[in-house]
Scaffold this motif. Structure first.
Motif, short mmCIF file in Angstrom:
data_model
loop_
_atom_site.label_atom_id
_atom_site.label_comp_id
_atom_site.label_asym_id
_atom_site.label_seq_id
_atom_site.Cartn_x
_atom_site.Cartn_y
_atom_site.Cartn_z
N ASN A 16 28.93 85.35 124.50
CA ASN A 16 28.97 84.63 123.22
C ASN A 16 27.73 84.96 122.40
N ASN A 30 34.38 80.93 123.06
CA ASN A 30 35.19 80.74 121.86
C ASN A 30 36.25 81.84 121.76
N VAL A 31 37.50 81.41 121.70
CA VAL A 31 38.60 82.37 121.49
C VAL A 31 38.62 82.80 120.03
N ASP A 46 37.02 81.13 115.84
CA ASP A 46 36.06 80.16 115.30
C ASP A 46 36.73 78.90 114.76
N GLY A 89 34.25 75.82 136.71
CA GLY A 89 33.94 77.08 137.39
C GLY A 89 33.08 76.95 138.63
N GLU A 90 32.40 75.80 138.80
CA GLU A 90 31.35 75.73 139.84
C GLU A 90 31.88 76.04 141.24
N GLN A 115 18.85 73.35 119.65
CA GLN A 115 19.06 72.28 120.62
C GLN A 115 19.69 72.87 121.88
N ASP A 124 41.53 69.85 124.53
CA ASP A 124 40.57 69.49 125.58
C ASP A 124 41.22 69.06 126.89
N LYS A 153 39.82 71.02 129.92
CA LYS A 153 38.84 70.24 130.69
C LYS A 153 39.48 69.24 131.64
N TYR A 183 47.22 74.72 118.86
CA TYR A 183 47.11 75.21 120.24
C TYR A 183 48.42 75.01 120.98
N ASN A 230 30.73 75.85 108.94
CA ASN A 230 31.08 76.85 109.95
C ASN A 230 29.79 77.33 110.60
N TYR A 231 29.70 77.16 111.92
CA TYR A 231 28.47 77.56 112.61
C TYR A 231 28.60 78.95 113.21
C1 B12 Z 1 29.36 70.66 122.37
C2 B12 Z 1 30.20 71.70 121.65
C3 B12 Z 1 29.62 72.36 120.58
C4 B12 Z 1 28.16 72.21 120.18
C5 B12 Z 1 27.30 72.98 121.21
C6 B12 Z 1 25.97 72.36 121.48
C7 B12 Z 1 25.27 72.98 122.66
N1 B12 Z 1 23.98 73.07 122.59
O1 B12 Z 1 25.88 73.39 123.63
C8 B12 Z 1 28.14 72.81 118.75
C9 B12 Z 1 28.33 71.71 117.73
C10 B12 Z 1 26.89 73.59 118.37
C11 B12 Z 1 29.40 73.68 118.78
C12 B12 Z 1 29.62 74.73 117.92
C13 B12 Z 1 30.78 75.51 117.91
N2 B12 Z 1 31.90 75.27 118.57
CO1 B12 Z 1 32.02 73.97 119.96
N3 B12 Z 1 32.32 72.76 121.42
C14 B12 Z 1 31.53 71.96 122.06
C15 B12 Z 1 32.28 71.29 123.24
C16 B12 Z 1 32.53 69.83 122.90
C17 B12 Z 1 31.55 71.42 124.58
C18 B12 Z 1 31.24 72.85 125.03
C19 B12 Z 1 30.43 72.86 126.29
O2 B12 Z 1 29.29 73.27 126.32
N4 B12 Z 1 30.98 72.34 127.41
C20 B12 Z 1 30.28 72.19 128.67
C21 B12 Z 1 30.29 73.47 129.53
C22 B12 Z 1 29.59 73.26 130.85
O3 B12 Z 1 31.61 73.78 129.80
P1 B12 Z 1 32.21 75.25 129.67
O4 B12 Z 1 31.44 76.06 128.72
O5 B12 Z 1 33.65 75.08 129.44
O6 B12 Z 1 32.00 75.87 131.13
C23 B12 Z 1 32.77 75.50 132.23
C24 B12 Z 1 34.11 76.24 132.36
O7 B12 Z 1 34.66 76.65 131.14
C25 B12 Z 1 33.84 77.36 133.28
N5 B12 Z 1 33.24 78.60 132.81
C26 B12 Z 1 32.42 78.85 131.78
N6 B12 Z 1 32.02 80.13 131.78
C27 B12 Z 1 32.57 80.71 132.86
C28 B12 Z 1 32.49 82.00 133.36
C29 B12 Z 1 33.16 82.33 134.54
C30 B12 Z 1 33.07 83.71 135.08
C31 B12 Z 1 33.93 81.34 135.20
C32 B12 Z 1 34.65 81.69 136.44
C33 B12 Z 1 34.04 80.05 134.69
C34 B12 Z 1 33.34 79.75 133.54
O8 B12 Z 1 32.93 76.77 134.17
C35 B12 Z 1 31.99 75.98 133.43
C36 B12 Z 1 31.50 74.89 134.31
O9 B12 Z 1 32.57 74.20 134.92
C37 B12 Z 1 33.60 72.13 123.27
C38 B12 Z 1 34.86 71.35 123.66
C39 B12 Z 1 34.81 71.03 125.13
N7 B12 Z 1 35.18 69.84 125.48
O10 B12 Z 1 34.43 71.84 125.94
C40 B12 Z 1 33.69 72.69 121.85
C41 B12 Z 1 34.33 74.06 121.65
C42 B12 Z 1 33.91 75.01 122.74
N8 B12 Z 1 33.78 74.57 120.35
C43 B12 Z 1 34.60 75.26 119.72
C44 B12 Z 1 34.26 75.98 118.53
C45 B12 Z 1 35.39 76.66 117.80
C46 B12 Z 1 32.95 76.01 118.06
C47 B12 Z 1 32.44 76.80 116.84
C48 B12 Z 1 32.95 78.24 116.75
C49 B12 Z 1 32.83 76.00 115.59
C50 B12 Z 1 32.40 76.62 114.28
N9 B12 Z 1 33.27 77.37 113.62
O11 B12 Z 1 31.30 76.41 113.85
C51 B12 Z 1 30.92 76.75 117.07
C52 B12 Z 1 30.42 77.96 117.86
C53 B12 Z 1 28.95 77.87 118.22
C54 B12 Z 1 28.50 79.00 119.13
N10 B12 Z 1 27.32 79.54 118.87
O12 B12 Z 1 29.22 79.40 120.02
C55 B12 Z 1 36.00 75.27 120.33
C56 B12 Z 1 36.46 76.60 120.90
C57 B12 Z 1 37.98 76.69 120.83
C58 B12 Z 1 38.49 78.06 120.71
N11 B12 Z 1 39.54 78.22 119.91
O13 B12 Z 1 37.99 78.95 121.31
C59 B12 Z 1 35.88 74.09 121.37
C60 B12 Z 1 36.70 74.25 122.64
C61 B12 Z 1 36.30 72.81 120.62
C62 B12 Z 1 37.75 72.83 120.21
N12 B12 Z 1 38.66 72.29 120.99
O14 B12 Z 1 38.09 73.31 119.18
N13 B12 Z 1 30.22 73.30 119.74
#
Ligand code: B12
Length: 481
Positions: A8, A66-67, A69, A125-126, A187, A205, A209, A371, A452-453
């Motif tokens: 990313n 992100n799939v 934006d 993923g853990e 942050q 979600d 999730k 979705y 849009n971020y």
């Molecule tokens: C908090 C959040 C934000 C915050 C982030 C703050 C921060 N410091 O982290 C802010 C507001 C900045 C933000 C911005 C954006 N976000 Co956002 N965000 C979220 C949210 C709520 C949580 C993401 C997160 O960190 N989860 C916690 C981590 C631990 O979980 P995870 O990444 O999923 O990882 C787990 C698994 O996925 C897996 N996994 C992850 N990586 C890997 C790799 C391998 C190999 C394996 C096996 C497993 C694995 O294991 C991990 C642990 O269990 C999600 C929705 C959600 N409920 O997840 C949306 C979400 C990810 N965001 C989304 C989007 C679109 C964006 C933006 C593009 C929006 C925009 N246009 O501005 C931006 C992109 C920013 C960037 N630079 O990437 C979408 C993505 C959807 C899609 N179509 O792809 C989501 C899903 C929300 C939604 N439903 O629309 N976001």
């Protein structure tokens, strides 16, 4: 050895906290882990080449957050870039490749097919990555790995995700360079729970999730916050989809932060549902260090709230704003304009109401990302063929495919819906109004247009000069003049 790669590279950068957790759990299980963070690399392609010239992992894990934006005016799709990265890595190593991440989890099978990755992991993923690592090394009984997408005789198989309960995550947070993300991204993230049992019309979600809420022990959450503080990280954005669902957990986490005096040392922001939220929760959040809340308002019009399946009333929005003001927390209301049933009248009603209740700012984007597997997709299906549906907006040709950025904007808003909304906002600086399709960059110049971020240079510059906090809070302070 397991190599984890962050793909990313969106600016401002957001730390790959999923990889931090996965690396922590793999490390604890005795797996040697390397992280290659392409977001912090000056030359991602050269970094990959150099890395694989010197290392020979047994499994390569790619994080795909992100799939797309989710933003109608730009509708940027990131899957082709992921496919390129997978192909590039194939030329550099023989190790099998597994993809995971939140965005990945919404479209898991499609992405494995499209990118020709060997595996995917849907959901948490853990534990799954450790289990896959062991199966790749050992008996290759892939049906035992929770959430695994894999191939048997050329056909794609999908295991049910495990959604582990109770949810316990590694709290050390020392696998990625969190401090670099604070400096460049403003942050750092932290999760207090996973999953969602709400049924909002459009939301993926529960698919990505899990459909049930899984709580972390508040003391584990506070340990993690302290571990981040020890690295110099004092500004957080919670990564829960809605921190206050359930409210009892939000209370418990805040109480733990207060007991440890974290409220005086940390500033944090969060997403929240509009209900439940009351005086006690607002007070304890503020005491625990919360300085800003972004509410999932969606609309202020009763009929639209009903359609979006939101449990709050418009009066709850007013109360949420009052409670934030009374407790010194900045407040943003995020709207979602253009869904099924939206008309010029419902938009006008919403914007008028938001102006009256006076939040610090309000997001007014147009277009609901559709979705698969959501109620929204079912409604669209019932409206007839997507290709001739006037409510469907997309920038790709051919058949309608929700895998690609596909949006719903009610045709009742006319040919120029963004202009309609802008006229209703009428220059009110509290709104991040919609940019137009003709000018998708408009949100990136620091003006109060869409928030849009993705590739937001004004925001990134402001952070490089020292701004910290939630992006809406930084942007609103930049002002619209
Ligand atoms: C908090 C959040 C934000 C915050 C982030 C703050 C921060 N410091 O982290 C802010 C507001 C900045 C933000 C911005 C954006 N976000 Co956002 N965000 C979220 C949210 C709520 C949580 C993401 C997160 O960190 N989860 C916690 C981590 C631990 O979980 P995870 O990444 O999923 O990882 C787990 C698994 O996925 C897996 N996994 C992850 N990586 C890997 C790799 C391998 C190999 C394996 C096996 C497993 C694995 O294991 C991990 C642990 O269990 C999600 C929705 C959600 N409920 O997840 C949306 C979400 C990810 N965001 C989304 C989007 C679109 C964006 C933006 C593009 C929006 C925009 N246009 O501005 C931006 C992109 C920013 C960037 N630079 O990437 C979408 C993505 C959807 C899609 N179509 O792809 C989501 C899903 C929300 C939604 N439903 O629309 N976001």
């Amino acid at each position: 050895m397991l190599t984890l790669i962050n793909t990313n590279v969106t600016v401002p950068p957001v730390g790959p906290i999923g990889l931090d957790y996965i690396a922590g759990s793999a490390g604890a299980a005795g797996v040697q882990v390397d992280i290659v963070d392409l977001c912090l690399a000056d030359h991602p392609a050269a970094t990959l080449r150099r890395y694989f010239a010197a290392h020979n992992p047994e499994l390569v894990g790619i994080s795909f957050r992100n799939v797309d934006d989710c933003f109608w005016p730009s509708a940027q799709w990131f899957v082709p870039d992921l496919a390129d990265t997978v192909q590039k890595i194939r030329t550099l190593t023989d190790a099998p490749i597994v993809v995971g991440g939140v965005g990945f989890s919404i479209f898991a099978e499609r992405i494995v097919e499209y990118t020709a990755a060997d595996f995917g992991i849907r959901g948490d993923g853990e534990r799954a990555i450790v289990s896959l690592f062991n199966e790749v090394r050992g008996s290759r009984r892939f049906e035992r790995v929770g959430g695994l997408i894999w191939r048997r005789d050329g056909a794609i198989c999908s295991n049910e995700p495990a959604w582990p309960v109770p949810l316990s995550l590694p709290a050390r947070r020392d696998a990625i360079d969190n401090l670099a993300y604070l400096r460049q991204g403003g942050q750092c993230g932290l999760e207090t729970k996973r999953g969602c049992d709400r049924h909002c019309l459009y939301c993926a979600d529960p698919l990505a999730k899990g459909p049930r809420i899984r709580l972390r022990d508040p003391s584990e959450v506070a340990d993690e916050a302290q571990a981040l503080l020890a690295q110099g990280i004092d500004v957080l954005h919670l990564c829960d989809s809605e921190f206050n669902v359930p409210a009892s957990h939000a209370h418990a986490v805040c109480e733990e932060f207060c007991c440890r005096g974290l409220g005086r040392r940390l500033r944090w922001y969060t997403y929240m549902a509009v209900v439940p939220f009351d005086r006690e929760l607002a007070a304890v959040m503020s005491k625990a260090g919360c300085v800003g809340i972004d509410f999932t308002g969606d609309s202020a019009c009763p009929s639209m709230l009903n359609i979006y399946r939101q449990p709050h009333l418009r009066e709850d929005l007013a109360s949420a704003v009052r409670l934030c003001r009374a407790n010194d927390m900045a407040v943003m209301i995020d709207l979602l304009l253009g869904g099924p049933g939206e008309t010029p009248e419902t938009v006008a009603d919403t914007i008028e109401f938001i102006k009256r209740i006076d939040p610090d700012c309000a997001g007014a984007p147009l277009g609901v990302r559709i979705y698969p597997g959501t109620e929204m997709a079912r409604i669209v299906g019932a409206e007839g063929p997507g290709e001739t549906n006037p409510n469907i907006r997309r920038k790709y040709a051919g058949a309608v495919d929700f895998f690609k950025p596909t949006f719903y904007i009610s045709a009742a808003l006319g040919e120029r819906p963004a202009e309609l909304v802008q006229d209703l906002i009428a220059g009110d600086k509290r709104f991040f109004g919609p940019s137009t399709e003709q000018d998708p960059q408009a949100g990136k110049n620091g003006l109060r247009t869409d928030h849009n971020y993705n590739d937001n240079t004004a925001l990134a510059e402001s952070i490089s000069k020292g701004a910290r906090g939630a992006y809406w809070d930084i942007l609103r302070k930049l002002g619209g003049d």
